[in-house]
Write an enzyme that holds these catalytic residues in place. Structure first.
Site, PDB file in Angstrom:
ATOM      1  CB  SER A   1     -11.519  -4.434   7.097  1.00  0.00           C
ATOM      2  OG  SER A   1     -11.380  -3.157   7.580  1.00  0.00           O
TER       3      SER A   1
ATOM      4  NE  ARG B   1      -2.549  -1.149  11.562  1.00  0.00           N
ATOM      5  CZ  ARG B   1      -3.422  -0.315  11.042  1.00  0.00           C
ATOM      6  NH1 ARG B   1      -4.719  -0.468  11.266  1.00  0.00           N
ATOM      7  NH2 ARG B   1      -3.008   0.679  10.294  1.00  0.00           N
TER       8      ARG B   1
ATOM      9  CD  GLU C   1      -9.434  -1.033   9.890  1.00  0.00           C
ATOM     10  OE1 GLU C   1      -9.882   0.105   9.663  1.00  0.00           O
ATOM     11  OE2 GLU C   1      -9.012  -1.801   9.007  1.00  0.00           O
TER      12      GLU C   1
ATOM     13  CD  GLU D   1      -1.839   2.955   4.027  1.00  0.00           C
ATOM     14  OE1 GLU D   1      -2.409   4.073   4.005  1.00  0.00           O
ATOM     15  OE2 GLU D   1      -2.444   1.878   4.169  1.00  0.00           O
TER      16      GLU D   1
ATOM     17  NE  ARG E   1      -2.968   4.583  13.946  1.00  0.00           N
ATOM     18  CZ  ARG E   1      -4.162   4.611  13.370  1.00  0.00           C
ATOM     19  NH1 ARG E   1      -4.774   3.516  13.064  1.00  0.00           N
ATOM     20  NH2 ARG E   1      -4.733   5.759  13.108  1.00  0.00           N
ATOM     21  CG  HIS E   2      -0.708   3.448   8.384  1.00  0.00           C
ATOM     22  ND1 HIS E   2      -1.108   4.383   9.294  1.00  0.00           N
ATOM     23  CD2 HIS E   2      -1.834   2.944   7.833  1.00  0.00           C
ATOM     24  CE1 HIS E   2      -2.425   4.448   9.299  1.00  0.00           C
ATOM     25  NE2 HIS E   2      -2.894   3.581   8.418  1.00  0.00           N
TER      26      HIS E   2
ATOM     27  NE  ARG F   1      -3.736  -2.355   1.935  1.00  0.00           N
ATOM     28  CZ  ARG F   1      -4.932  -2.533   2.408  1.00  0.00           C
ATOM     29  NH1 ARG F   1      -5.507  -1.567   3.091  1.00  0.00           N
ATOM     30  NH2 ARG F   1      -5.583  -3.662   2.187  1.00  0.00           N
TER      31      ARG F   1
HETATM   32  P1  AMO Z   1      -8.245  -3.339   5.049  1.00  0.00           P
HETATM   33  O1  AMO Z   1      -7.811  -2.394   4.010  1.00  0.00           O
HETATM   34  O2  AMO Z   1      -8.981  -2.759   6.211  1.00  0.00           O
HETATM   35  O3  AMO Z   1      -9.209  -4.448   4.441  1.00  0.00           O
HETATM   36  O4  AMO Z   1      -7.008  -4.160   5.580  1.00  0.00           O
HETATM   37  C1  AMO Z   1      -7.169  -5.217   6.515  1.00  0.00           C
HETATM   38  C2  AMO Z   1      -6.252  -5.040   7.695  1.00  0.00           C
HETATM   39  O5  AMO Z   1      -4.899  -5.007   7.264  1.00  0.00           O
HETATM   40  C3  AMO Z   1      -4.139  -4.143   8.085  1.00  0.00           C
HETATM   41  N1  AMO Z   1      -3.535  -3.093   7.247  1.00  0.00           N
HETATM   42  C4  AMO Z   1      -2.325  -2.552   7.460  1.00  0.00           C
HETATM   43  N2  AMO Z   1      -1.390  -2.784   8.384  1.00  0.00           N
HETATM   44  C5  AMO Z   1      -0.267  -2.064   8.328  1.00  0.00           C
HETATM   45  N3  AMO Z   1      -0.006  -1.126   7.394  1.00  0.00           N
HETATM   46  C6  AMO Z   1      -0.907  -0.855   6.436  1.00  0.00           C
HETATM   47  N4  AMO Z   1      -0.637   0.069   5.518  1.00  0.00           N
HETATM   48  C7  AMO Z   1      -2.136  -1.583   6.438  1.00  0.00           C
HETATM   49  N5  AMO Z   1      -3.245  -1.557   5.670  1.00  0.00           N
HETATM   50  C8  AMO Z   1      -4.067  -2.490   6.176  1.00  0.00           C
HETATM   51  C9  AMO Z   1      -5.094  -3.567   9.110  1.00  0.00           C
HETATM   52  C10 AMO Z   1      -6.443  -3.738   8.446  1.00  0.00           C
HETATM   53  O6  AMO Z   1      -7.487  -3.833   9.387  1.00  0.00           O
HETATM   54  N6  AMO Z   1      -9.935  -6.551   1.554  1.00  0.00           N
HETATM   55  C11 AMO Z   1     -10.175  -6.017   2.889  1.00  0.00           C
HETATM   56  C12 AMO Z   1     -10.384  -7.118   3.907  1.00  0.00           C
HETATM   57  C13 AMO Z   1     -11.654  -7.928   3.705  1.00  0.00           C
HETATM   58  O7  AMO Z   1     -12.730  -7.328   3.596  1.00  0.00           O
HETATM   59  O8  AMO Z   1     -11.561  -9.165   3.715  1.00  0.00           O
HETATM   60  C14 AMO Z   1      -8.983  -5.165   3.294  1.00  0.00           C
HETATM   61  O9  AMO Z   1      -7.923  -5.209   2.724  1.00  0.00           O
HETATM   62  O10 AMO Z   1      -4.993  -4.357  10.284  1.00  0.00           O
END
Ligand code: AMO
Ligand code: ATP
Length: 433
Positions: free
Chosen positions: A359, A407, A356, A213, A219-220, A211
């Site tokens: 999801s 996380r 979070e 970001e 936390r990212h 990602r």
């Molecule tokens: P989402 O985008 O919420 O959902 O991602 C799911 C979980 O992945 C973790 N996460 C991250 N951790 C660290 N750095 C990041 N940049 C990052 N982005 C996400 C979080 C988050 O809750 N396809 C949906 C899931 C689904 O519906 O099955 C999805 O990707 O803990």
């Protein structure tokens, strides 16, 4: 090196060869000690200067710290030794000398900043505390896999080089794929959904997601580990049950199998969550956040939960909790709305407790509604034809979720920064090592 003994298994009366790192040298004058460290622990090697060969004493006591050494000798009981035994050596070999100038101190006596530690991760992971985090992380993944097996799901691996994104257009890393535009995958979302319509029906994947970001936060990550689950013939409530089962299994695995690592990290009160995770609706969540008075402006229906709001609610609830029944407009196109209320989505998040962690939701499995959903989010359904067309050939109702692997470790161990839970983090400033 095959007849080598680990430091932990050296018993009094044995003649052993141990190999490891020169952890520390204590020279007390007539007597000196070399502490040898390997993955199982440490052992003291004793040098009585007058009673031993000079070369042997010199090799064993002048070796630079963190050099790789091999020591052979007799193991003796010695109550003053840190582990109750020591080796009286008859040979010491320096297998790989270390530079006397170390970029950080693996004994942990001198603290190093996180960037220095990450730049020298190999040395950093010689520290017990850093190593313990990754042993716990491995146990989290092992027990998650076991829980997935108990759920009757099959492990899959899906492509990480893809033609389309799924989790919002701005966070994609573009790459060139033989002259064609491609991206690093943000989520196995569409592939795992396609598998519920295959003969596999119920699947999981533990793999990297990418990602781009915008924000550099504690936390990212730009490359994270997603623990994904997807199953045919379940709704979002059952998906939450499965999610709770996997998260709990990870805590249980760590509690049962990582006592030493938890001890090293100073957790004497590690708790497996015992209560069922409460399920709050989005509406209740914004009301409770507003009631804390922590936000400058009151949240209204349709707002995403801001970070301060998540923190306030996390403090209020105190443990893991789900937020359900989100406004459809802030959930992705693949999440199904309630049949009797198109404004309300079956999407859910699991909070842990002020961040979070997961999801998920029930998915739109009806072809016409799925295509409409793409259009409503401004996405071109044609570009997703490889995905949507399978919905014309018998796609069962289904639901699933994704846990952020780092996380999970971060919130479990209360780590101040998500990078502590990644060997070689990728963030806006960091592309190597
Ligand atoms: P989402 O985008 O919420 O959902 O991602 C799911 C979980 O992945 C973790 N996460 C991250 N951790 C660290 N750095 C990041 N940049 C990052 N982005 C996400 C979080 C988050 O809750 N396809 C949906 C899931 C689904 O519906 O099955 C999805 O990707 O803990
Ligand atoms: P020096 O003449 O320099 O004092 P020495 O050979 O007389 O050295 P000792 O007096 O026996 O050594 O020990 C020095 C210190 O090392 C003491 O504090 C003792 O408790 C400790 N010591 C001795 N042997 C061991 C051992 N096998 N393990 C741990 N500590 C030890």
């Amino acid at each position: 090196m095959n007849d080598r003994t680990t430091t932990a298994s050296a018993e009094p009366g044995d003649d052993v060869t141990v190999a490891g790192w020169a952890h520390e040298i204590r020279d007390l004058g007539g007597i000196a000690f070399l502490i040898v460290r390997d993955r199982t622990g440490k052992i003291q090697v004793k040098f009585e200067k007058d009673a031993m060969d000079d070369d042997l004493v010199e090799t064993g006591t002048e070796v630079a710290r963190e050099s790789v050494v091999s020591v052979s000798g007799a193991v003796e009981e010695e109550e003053r030794a840190p582990t109750g035994v020591e080796i009286v050596p008859d040979s010491v070999e320096v297998i790989a000398p270390a530079d006397p100038e170390l970029p950080l101190d693996p004994s942990g006596k001198v603290d190093a900043e996180l960037p220095t530690r990450l730049d020298n991760r190999t040395l950093d992971l010689r520290r017990e505390e850093a190593k313990a985090i990754f042993e716990i992380r491995a146990e989290v993944l092992r027990s998650a896999r076991e829980a997935f097996r108990e759920l009757g799901s099959t492990e899959i691996t899906t492509p990480k080089i893809v033609a389309t994104g799924t989790e919002g257009g701005t966070e994609l890393f573009p790459i060139t794929y033989f002259g064609q535009e491609a991206f690093m995958n943000q989520s196995p979302q569409l592939f795992k959904q396609l598998m519920v319509g295959s003969g596999l029906e119920r699947v999981f994947e533990i793999g990297p997601i990418f990602r781009a970001e915008e924000h550099n936060t504690p936390r990212h990550l730009n490359e994270a580990t997603s623990i994904d689950f997807e199953s045919a013939f379940i709704d979002h409530e059952e998906a939450m049950d499965a999610c709770e089962q996997v998260v709990r299994a990870a805590y249980e695995g760590v509690a049962e199998n990582c006592a030493d690592q938890l001890d090293t990290l100073g957790y004497d009160d590690f708790e497996v969550p015992d209560e069922a995770f409460p399920r709050l609706t989005y509406e209740e969540a914004i009301e409770r956040i507003n009631a804390t008075g922590e936000l400058d402006t009151q949240l209204v229906w349709g707002d995403d939960l801001p970070t301060e709001g998540e923190k306030a609610l996390g403090d209020d609830v105190g443990g893991h909790y789900f937020v359900t029944d989100w406004p459809s407009e802030i959930k992705p196109f693949y999440i199904k709305d309630y049949d009797d209320d198109a404004e309300l989505s079956t999407g859910f998040d699991l909070m842990a407790p002020d961040m979070e962690l997961v999801s998920g939701g029930q998915r739109e499995h009806r072809y016409d509604q799925l295509v409409e959903g793409f259009e409503a989010q401004g996405l071109d359904p044609e570009a997703f034809d490889y995905y949507t067309k399978m919905f014309r050939y018998g796609m069962p109702p289904h639901a699933g979720w994704a846990i952020g692997g780092e996380r999970l470790v971060m919130t479990m161990l209360d780590l101040p920064n998500i990078r502590e839970a990644v060997l070689f983090p990728r963030d806006r400033q960091r592309l190597s090592p």
